[in-house]
Scaffold this motif. Structure first.
Motif, PDB file in Angstrom:
ATOM      1  N   ARG A   1       0.860  -1.188   0.000  1.00 56.94           N
ATOM      2  CA  ARG A   1       0.000   0.000   0.000  1.00 56.94           C
ATOM      3  C   ARG A   1       0.893   1.233   0.000  1.00 56.94           C
ATOM      4  N   ASN A   2       0.736   2.065  -1.012  1.00 52.27           N
ATOM      5  CA  ASN A   2       1.498   3.314  -1.125  1.00 52.27           C
ATOM      6  C   ASN A   2       3.003   3.074  -0.964  1.00 52.27           C
ATOM      7  N   ARG A   3       3.530   2.198  -1.792  1.00 50.71           N
ATOM      8  CA  ARG A   3       4.957   1.868  -1.727  1.00 50.71           C
ATOM      9  C   ARG A   3       5.711   2.278  -2.984  1.00 50.71           C
ATOM     10  N   ALA A   4       5.167   3.220  -3.727  1.00 42.26           N
ATOM     11  CA  ALA A   4       5.855   3.674  -4.940  1.00 42.26           C
ATOM     12  C   ALA A   4       7.253   4.187  -4.614  1.00 42.26           C
ATOM     13  N   TRP A   5       7.414   4.771  -3.460  1.00 45.25           N
ATOM     14  CA  TRP A   5       8.708   5.357  -3.076  1.00 45.25           C
ATOM     15  C   TRP A   5       9.805   4.300  -2.964  1.00 45.25           C
ATOM     16  N   ILE A   6       9.460   3.032  -2.807  1.00 46.09           N
ATOM     17  CA  ILE A   6      10.477   2.001  -2.612  1.00 46.09           C
ATOM     18  C   ILE A   6      10.355   0.843  -3.609  1.00 46.09           C
ATOM     19  N   MET A   7       9.282   0.771  -4.385  1.00 50.56           N
ATOM     20  CA  MET A   7       9.050  -0.389  -5.244  1.00 50.56           C
ATOM     21  C   MET A   7      10.163  -0.621  -6.267  1.00 50.56           C
TER      22      MET A   7
ATOM     23  N   ARG B   1      13.349   0.125  -6.027  1.00 58.03           N
ATOM     24  CA  ARG B   1      14.501  -0.433  -5.303  1.00 58.03           C
ATOM     25  C   ARG B   1      14.226  -1.852  -4.832  1.00 58.03           C
ATOM     26  N   HIS B   2      12.984  -2.181  -4.580  1.00 58.32           N
ATOM     27  CA  HIS B   2      12.597  -3.522  -4.162  1.00 58.32           C
ATOM     28  C   HIS B   2      12.644  -4.493  -5.346  1.00 58.32           C
ATOM     29  N   LEU B   3      12.154  -4.068  -6.499  1.00 58.64           N
ATOM     30  CA  LEU B   3      12.016  -4.961  -7.641  1.00 58.64           C
ATOM     31  C   LEU B   3      13.316  -5.205  -8.403  1.00 58.64           C
ATOM     32  N   GLN B   4      14.146  -4.194  -8.551  1.00 60.25           N
ATOM     33  CA  GLN B   4      15.346  -4.335  -9.377  1.00 60.25           C
ATOM     34  C   GLN B   4      16.243  -5.501  -8.936  1.00 60.25           C
ATOM     35  N   PRO B   5      16.640  -5.595  -7.677  1.00 59.59           N
ATOM     36  CA  PRO B   5      17.505  -6.721  -7.305  1.00 59.59           C
ATOM     37  C   PRO B   5      16.796  -8.074  -7.413  1.00 59.59           C
ATOM     38  N   LEU B   6      15.495  -8.091  -7.169  1.00 60.12           N
ATOM     39  CA  LEU B   6      14.759  -9.348  -7.309  1.00 60.12           C
ATOM     40  C   LEU B   6      14.760  -9.824  -8.755  1.00 60.12           C
ATOM     41  N   LYS B   7      14.543  -8.902  -9.687  1.00 62.95           N
ATOM     42  CA  LYS B   7      14.511  -9.269 -11.093  1.00 62.95           C
ATOM     43  C   LYS B   7      15.877  -9.697 -11.611  1.00 62.95           C
ATOM     44  N   GLN B   8      16.952  -9.266 -10.955  1.00 66.30           N
ATOM     45  CA  GLN B   8      18.303  -9.610 -11.386  1.00 66.30           C
ATOM     46  C   GLN B   8      18.746 -10.987 -10.896  1.00 66.30           C
ATOM     47  N   GLN B   9      18.006 -11.566  -9.980  1.00 59.36           N
ATOM     48  CA  GLN B   9      18.361 -12.887  -9.467  1.00 59.36           C
ATOM     49  C   GLN B   9      18.284 -13.924 -10.580  1.00 59.36           C
TER      50      GLN B   9
ATOM     51  N   GLN C   1       1.709   5.868  -6.993  1.00 59.58           N
ATOM     52  CA  GLN C   1       2.028   5.262  -8.286  1.00 59.58           C
ATOM     53  C   GLN C   1       2.396   3.781  -8.201  1.00 59.58           C
ATOM     54  N   THR C   2       2.065   3.125  -7.109  1.00 58.04           N
ATOM     55  CA  THR C   2       2.402   1.707  -6.949  1.00 58.04           C
ATOM     56  C   THR C   2       1.836   0.867  -8.088  1.00 58.04           C
ATOM     57  N   VAL C   3       0.578   1.082  -8.450  1.00 58.52           N
ATOM     58  CA  VAL C   3      -0.053   0.318  -9.530  1.00 58.52           C
ATOM     59  C   VAL C   3       0.698   0.537 -10.839  1.00 58.52           C
ATOM     60  N   GLN C   4       1.059   1.758 -11.136  1.00 56.17           N
ATOM     61  CA  GLN C   4       1.774   2.061 -12.377  1.00 56.17           C
ATOM     62  C   GLN C   4       3.122   1.345 -12.427  1.00 56.17           C
TER      63      GLN C   4
END
Length: 74
Positions: free
Chosen positions: A11-17, A19-27, A43-46
């Motif tokens: 909920r309302n995590r656009a500010w960190i999403m 940074r959260h997703l990039q390292p996960l996608k690189q695994q 902008q979390t949905v976007q």
């Protein structure tokens, strides 16, 4: 190769999403993403849409709320 499921309520995590997703996608494991949105007003949905990450929301105004095309990331 390991299979990993990545998911969380957000909920309302656009500010960190990003940074959260990039390292996960690189695994280098097979991974599947799925998030549960809880009335986000930012902008979390976007961000999830930009990354083609499926999510579920209980927002009654959004009839296309279930994005069930789970993608296995490699």
């Amino acid at each position: 190769m390991a299979n990993v499921f990545v998911g969380a309520p957000v909920r309302n995590r656009a500010w960190i999403m990003e940074r959260h997703l990039q390292p996960l996608k690189q695994q280098t494991v097979n991974k599947q993403f799925f998030y549960i949105l809880n009335d986000s007003e930012d902008q979390t949905v976007q961000i999830l849409n930009d990354h083609q990450i499926p999510y579920l929301t209980d927002n009654e105004e959004n009839t296309d709320a279930v994005h069930s095309d789970l993608r296995a990331e490699s």
